[in-house]
Scaffold this active site. Structure first.
Site, PDB file in Angstrom:
ATOM      1  N   SER A  54       0.831  -1.207   0.000  1.00  0.00           N
ATOM      2  CA  SER A  54       0.000   0.000   0.000  1.00  0.00           C
ATOM      3  C   SER A  54       0.864   1.254   0.000  1.00  0.00           C
ATOM      4  O   SER A  54       0.516   2.252  -0.654  1.00  0.00           O
ATOM      5  CB  SER A  54      -0.971   0.001   1.183  1.00  0.00           C
ATOM      6  OG  SER A  54      -0.277  -0.043   2.409  1.00  0.00           O
ATOM      7  N   GLU A  55       2.014   1.210   0.694  1.00  0.00           N
ATOM      8  CA  GLU A  55       2.938   2.347   0.642  1.00  0.00           C
ATOM      9  C   GLU A  55       4.373   1.882   0.806  1.00  0.00           C
ATOM     10  O   GLU A  55       4.640   0.848   1.441  1.00  0.00           O
ATOM     11  CB  GLU A  55       2.598   3.387   1.721  1.00  0.00           C
ATOM     12  CG  GLU A  55       1.302   4.127   1.460  1.00  0.00           C
ATOM     13  CD  GLU A  55       1.005   5.195   2.490  1.00  0.00           C
ATOM     14  OE1 GLU A  55       1.954   5.894   2.895  1.00  0.00           O
ATOM     15  OE2 GLU A  55      -0.159   5.339   2.865  1.00  0.00           O
ATOM     16  N   THR A  56       5.289   2.641   0.214  1.00  0.00           N
ATOM     17  CA  THR A  56       6.725   2.469   0.386  1.00  0.00           C
ATOM     18  C   THR A  56       7.292   3.823   0.803  1.00  0.00           C
ATOM     19  O   THR A  56       6.943   4.852   0.222  1.00  0.00           O
ATOM     20  CB  THR A  56       7.385   2.005  -0.922  1.00  0.00           C
ATOM     21  OG1 THR A  56       6.889   0.709  -1.266  1.00  0.00           O
ATOM     22  CG2 THR A  56       8.893   1.938  -0.786  1.00  0.00           C
ATOM     23  N   ASN A  87       2.874   4.689   7.159  1.00  0.00           N
ATOM     24  CA  ASN A  87       4.002   5.011   6.298  1.00  0.00           C
ATOM     25  C   ASN A  87       5.158   5.647   7.064  1.00  0.00           C
ATOM     26  O   ASN A  87       6.328   5.419   6.757  1.00  0.00           O
ATOM     27  CB  ASN A  87       3.541   5.958   5.182  1.00  0.00           C
ATOM     28  CG  ASN A  87       2.858   7.206   5.722  1.00  0.00           C
ATOM     29  OD1 ASN A  87       2.091   7.145   6.680  1.00  0.00           O
ATOM     30  ND2 ASN A  87       3.129   8.353   5.130  1.00  0.00           N
TER      31      ASN A  87
END
Length: 296
Positions: A54-56, A87
């Site tokens: 979903s996020e990096t 995040n």
């Protein structure tokens, strides 16, 4: 200590951290790259697409006075997003773990803001607290019926009439939708394009569907964000902060709230939020799932 210095040219160390988790393979997985100063925007977006989480999050040198590290966060679709949620929490947990940060805390640069980070290490257990800043809550220009139509796939979804939909933001704006029961939360089966249209009309990025809960948690939640390619997210701190402030305003939670999210995905995550005069603070722990090296 600067994270990641000494990496061979073209190589960048990474970790996959499970956020809001006490053991691997639960919570919300986040990829963290700590030596990202030389990466271009296009490379960061491409790496995030490669990880398909979903996020990096990419850790870089700060540009604002007083900040210790800057974070840049990209979704699986390659979109850059702000807001202090999983995040940021997972990135700071990893920075503490590798010795690039430590108690009592630090200051992060994220999404054009500088915000305090609180670090507690007790018996080798690292707990991170993120000040999210002031919460903005507003009545959206969409009706409950429009929201229900976008959320209903097979089983009907019933709204909670006592809590009409609102938008909330601590850097990213989300639509907060109260439904009648945990069963209604689980019944949500949104059609992505329909929900994306409702979110666009509301001026929101994602949709946080929740009900009040009585199992030791204050709310049971799910999060959908078709606008940036996230079918469902196991834990969403940038939605949990506004929800805590919203429920606190209605007298439904005290100064501390606990939300259960991700259970429907088999990735249970417990998010703890403190409501303060300055806004909200998100707190959690993490587990390390993987480490490795990118070759770019």
């Amino acid at each position: 200590m600067r994270p990641g210095r000494g990496s061979p040219a073209g190589r960048h160390r990474y970790a996959v951290v499970d956020v809001f988790a006490d053991r691997p393979l639960t919570g919300n997985p986040l990829a963290v790259i700590t030596d990202a100063d030389d990466l271009t925007d296009a490379q960061m977006a491409a790496v995030a697409v490669e990880f398909n989480l979903s996020e990096t999050t990419f850790v870089t040198r700060p540009t604002r006075p007083g900040a210790d590290h800057a974070l840049r966060c990209f979704t699986a679709g390659g979109d850059e997003v702000g807001g202090a949620g999983h995040n940021a929490l997972g990135a700071w947990w990893w920075l503490v773990t590798i010795g690039a940060a430590g108690p009592p805390g630090a200051v992060q640069e994220l999404g054009g803001q500088t915000l305090p980070v609180h670090v507690d290490v007790t018996d080798d257990v690292v707990t991170i607290g993120l000040d999210q800043g002031p919460v903005e809550l507003a009545e959206p220009p969409v009706t409950g019926r429009q929201v229900v139509e976008a959320l209903t796939g097979g089983e009907p979804v019933r709204l909670d009439p006592a809590l009409p939909p609102v938008t909330g933001s601590v850097g990213s704006t989300h639509l907060l939708v109260a439904v009648a029961s945990p069963g209604d939360v689980d019944a949500a089966d949104p059609y992505g394009p329909a929900l994306a249209r409702v979110l666009a009309a509301a001026g929101a990025e994602g949709c946080y569907v929740y009900s009040r809960a009585g199992d030791g948690h204050d709310a049971y939640c799910r999060f959908f964000n078709p606008t940036v390619g996230i079918a469902e997210d196991p834990a969403t701190g940038t939605a949990a902060g506004p929800l805590a402030a919203h429920l606190h305003r209605h007298g439904l939670v005290g100064d501390r709230a606990r939300f259960l999210q991700g259970d429907a995905m088999g990735r249970p995550s417990v998010l703890t939020i403190d409501v303060t005069p300055a806004g909200t603070r998100l707190t959690g722990r993490c587990a390390l799932a993987a480490t490795g090296e990118l070759h770019l």
